[in-house]
Scaffold this motif. Structure first.
Motif, PDB file in Angstrom:
ATOM      1  N   GLU A 105       9.749   3.944   4.797  1.00  0.00           N
ATOM      2  CA  GLU A 105      10.423   4.155   3.547  1.00  0.00           C
ATOM      3  C   GLU A 105      10.637   3.005   3.092  1.00  0.00           C
ATOM      4  N   VAL A 106      10.380   2.888   1.698  1.00  0.00           N
ATOM      5  CA  VAL A 106      10.734   1.709   0.918  1.00  0.00           C
ATOM      6  C   VAL A 106      11.291   1.852  -0.605  1.00  0.00           C
TER       7      VAL A 106
ATOM      8  N   VAL B 236       0.681  -1.229  -0.033  1.00  0.00           N
ATOM      9  CA  VAL B 236       0.021  -0.058  -0.307  1.00  0.00           C
ATOM     10  C   VAL B 236       0.847   1.216  -0.072  1.00  0.00           C
ATOM     11  N   PRO B 237       1.043   1.902  -1.075  1.00  0.00           N
ATOM     12  CA  PRO B 237       1.948   3.081  -1.122  1.00  0.00           C
ATOM     13  C   PRO B 237       1.288   4.214  -0.740  1.00  0.00           C
ATOM     14  N   ILE B 238       1.542   4.787   0.290  1.00  0.00           N
ATOM     15  CA  ILE B 238       0.844   5.982   0.579  1.00  0.00           C
ATOM     16  C   ILE B 238       1.508   7.276   0.254  1.00  0.00           C
ATOM     17  N   TRP B 239       2.871   7.299  -0.136  1.00  0.00           N
ATOM     18  CA  TRP B 239       3.461   8.277  -0.524  1.00  0.00           C
ATOM     19  C   TRP B 239       4.529   7.785  -1.837  1.00  0.00           C
ATOM     20  N   VAL B 240       4.963   8.864  -2.629  1.00  0.00           N
ATOM     21  CA  VAL B 240       5.955   8.434  -3.760  1.00  0.00           C
ATOM     22  C   VAL B 240       7.286   8.866  -3.831  1.00  0.00           C
ATOM     23  N   ARG B 241       7.656   9.960  -3.187  1.00  0.00           N
ATOM     24  CA  ARG B 241       8.858  10.411  -3.132  1.00  0.00           C
ATOM     25  C   ARG B 241       9.260  10.885  -1.598  1.00  0.00           C
TER      26      ARG B 241
ATOM     27  N   SER C   8      13.154  -1.931  -5.456  1.00  0.00           N
ATOM     28  CA  SER C   8      13.641  -3.242  -4.914  1.00  0.00           C
ATOM     29  C   SER C   8      13.306  -3.854  -3.828  1.00  0.00           C
ATOM     30  N   ASP C   9      13.050  -3.114  -2.817  1.00  0.00           N
ATOM     31  CA  ASP C   9      12.418  -3.795  -1.284  1.00  0.00           C
ATOM     32  C   ASP C   9      11.022  -4.322  -1.868  1.00  0.00           C
ATOM     33  N   VAL C  10      10.125  -3.769  -2.381  1.00  0.00           N
ATOM     34  CA  VAL C  10       8.798  -4.350  -2.932  1.00  0.00           C
ATOM     35  C   VAL C  10       8.979  -5.679  -3.543  1.00  0.00           C
ATOM     36  N   ARG C  11       9.727  -5.593  -4.537  1.00  0.00           N
ATOM     37  CA  ARG C  11       9.805  -6.517  -5.400  1.00  0.00           C
ATOM     38  C   ARG C  11      10.346  -7.791  -4.620  1.00  0.00           C
TER      39      ARG C  11
END
Length: 248
Positions: free
Chosen positions: A162-163, A124-129, A166-169
């Motif tokens: 923060e991720v 669940v990405p709550i932010w992008v940068r 690569s962490d997600v994959r």
């Protein structure tokens, strides 16, 4: 007679309006154009709130700042703090809120039992940068759990870690759940998210994930049904779809 209330919590404002206890003022994030806005959740206009002479100011210890709470208290205003940490906390917090604003007691609602084993995991990405997500100690993760799923970062020590891509994959979640807030993802982002992280992506209502109150029961049900509808794309026996799924 119901008290005059200022709400500095968007989900509380939504709930008060549904209860016919509309506040005299709220934040600009509350999406209530007919109610006076007194700044944001983090920088409310203290002087204006004091001038309105409310009987009660409703706050949340995550959305609002301690300094603003202290300033309102120093001005002689009474505060009511409503801060559920999980879906299971919502019924009791709503009952306390109803009592504070002289509203009828909410209808009893039993939060769903969280399954012992989740159906799947979601990033669940709550932010992008930078990319940020949620661990199990967040309200959003509790909504996800009530729908039968788990955050891919449920076990992280940081509530909003923060991720990297690569962490997600590396964690190999079953799906990316892109909420419409706090980062304003849209359906146009789904193909990119799916390509970037290598799994299907689905758009979800960010208010369903992160706002609590009168919407909670329906929000959990909407998320559960939306994820159930995404199951064909998660079946390892089928080719994976890229993006395109929506539960908003």
């Amino acid at each position: 007679m119901p008290p005059r209330v200022v709400s500095l919590v968007p989900s509380v404002t939504e709930t008060l309006v549904a209860w016919d206890r509309a506040p005299v003022a709220c934040t600009r994030f509350c999406e209530q154009p007919d109610i006076e806005a007194v700044g944001g959740t983090k920088r409310p206009r203290i002087d204006r709130i004091v001038a309105l002479a409310p009987d009660l100011v409703i706050m949340n210890d995550e959305e609002n700042r301690r300094a603003d709470a202290d300033a309102l208290t120093a001005a002689g205003l009474r505060l009511h703090v409503a801060s559920p940490r999980a879906v299971a906390d919502v019924p009791a917090v709503l009952a306390e809120l109803a009592a504070a604003v002289a509203a009828p007691t909410p209808e009893p609602w039993a939060p769903p039992e969280v399954p012992a084993a989740p159906i799947g995991t979601a990033f669940v990405p709550i932010w992008v940068r930078p990319w940020m997500t949620i661990n199990s100690e967040t309200y959003g993760a509790s909504v996800l759990a009530a729908a039968g799923w788990a955050s891919a970062w449920a076990d992280d020590d940081v509530r909003y870690p923060e991720v990297t891509v690569s962490d997600v994959r590396a964690r190999r979640p079953d799906i990316v759940l892109a909420p419409t807030e706090p980062w304003a993802f849209t359906g146009d982002d789904l193909d990119d998210l799916s390509e970037r992280f290598g799994v299907p992506a689905m758009l979800v209502d960010g208010q369903d994930l992160f706002w609590w109150g009168v919407r909670t029961a329906r929000a959990v049900d909407r998320l559960r049904r939306g994820l159930a509808g995404a199951r064909p794309s998660l079946d390892p026996g089928r080719p994976q779809r890229r993006g395109g799924t929506s539960a908003v």
